[in-house]
Motif scaffolding. Structure first.
Motif: not given
Ligand SMILES: [Zn+2]
Length: 210
Positions: A53-55, A64-69, A72-76
């Motif tokens: 899904f990410l790919q 605009p901020d969806a990808r960052e969010r 960020a959720a994955l960058d635990l």
């Protein structure tokens, strides 16, 4: 290859992945995953779906901020080195024990327990039930997940051995009976206090916080 026959439900596994299960359920599920090849494979398959899904999202038009969010959720934060499994206790349980063996408290009839956590979201505890002994019959206000770590128990839902998880809800009244062989050691989590039918366990409930 494992002989586990009672697994975590899809709903519960999804909620675990979302981080929306109570703490105690999370520990039971993590412990089950460490023992169960089948559920670990299901979990990994779902993670791959998430990756695909990410790919696909790369080129799509998103807020605009969806990808960052999402990133960020994955960058635990990386967890500190996890405690290792010890004896019959998976690493997730050793973490709750602070890396030490259980400090059992007698409940009567040879049954012992150690509360690992208890608050308004529910409780997590280890239970030690000698062969042939039963936990007092009880129902639940909420749900209860019970994972067998050693020995076995049986009740109206079937028989449960190491790695098996029983999921009980408010409709189920059950009286788990430990099987022959080594004492049954279980990890049990609830998302609400248990309710006992017999008067004495009900009186003991506030004392033992079960
Ligand atoms: Zn499983």
């Amino acid at each position: 290859m494992t002989s586990i026959r009672h697994h975590i439900s899809d709903d519960m596994l999804d909620a675990y992945r979302d981080g929306s299960v109570p703490h105690g359920f999370g520990v039971v599920i993590a412990a089950h995953l460490s023992l169960c090849d089948q559920c670990r494979a299901r979990q990994e398959a779902q993670d791959m779906v998430g990756g695909a899904f990410l790919q696909r999202a790369e080129g799509a038009s998103l807020r605009p901020d969806a990808r960052e969010r999402m990133m960020a959720a994955l960058d635990l934060p990386q967890p500190s080195p996890p405690p290792r499994a010890s004896g019959v206790f998976p690493a997730a349980v050793m973490r709750e024990l602070g890396g030490r063996p259980p400090r059992w408290r007698m409940l009567g009839g040879g049954i012992r327990q150690q509360i690992l956590s208890a608050d308004s979201d529910g409780s997590l505890r280890l239970l030690y039930i000698p062969p042939g002994k039963a936990v007092p019959e009880h129902g639940h206000h909420g749900r209860e997940l019970t994972l067998v770590l050693q020995g076995s128990f049986s009740d109206s839902a079937g028989s449960f051995h190491r790695g098996d998880v029983e999921t009980a809800n408010a409709e189920v009244d059950h009286q788990p009976l430990a099987g022959d062989g080594p004492p049954c050691i279980c990890l049990a989590a609830t998302d609400a206090p248990l309710r006992f039918h017999a008067l004495v366990p009900r009186l003991l409930q506030p004392i033992f916080r079960i």
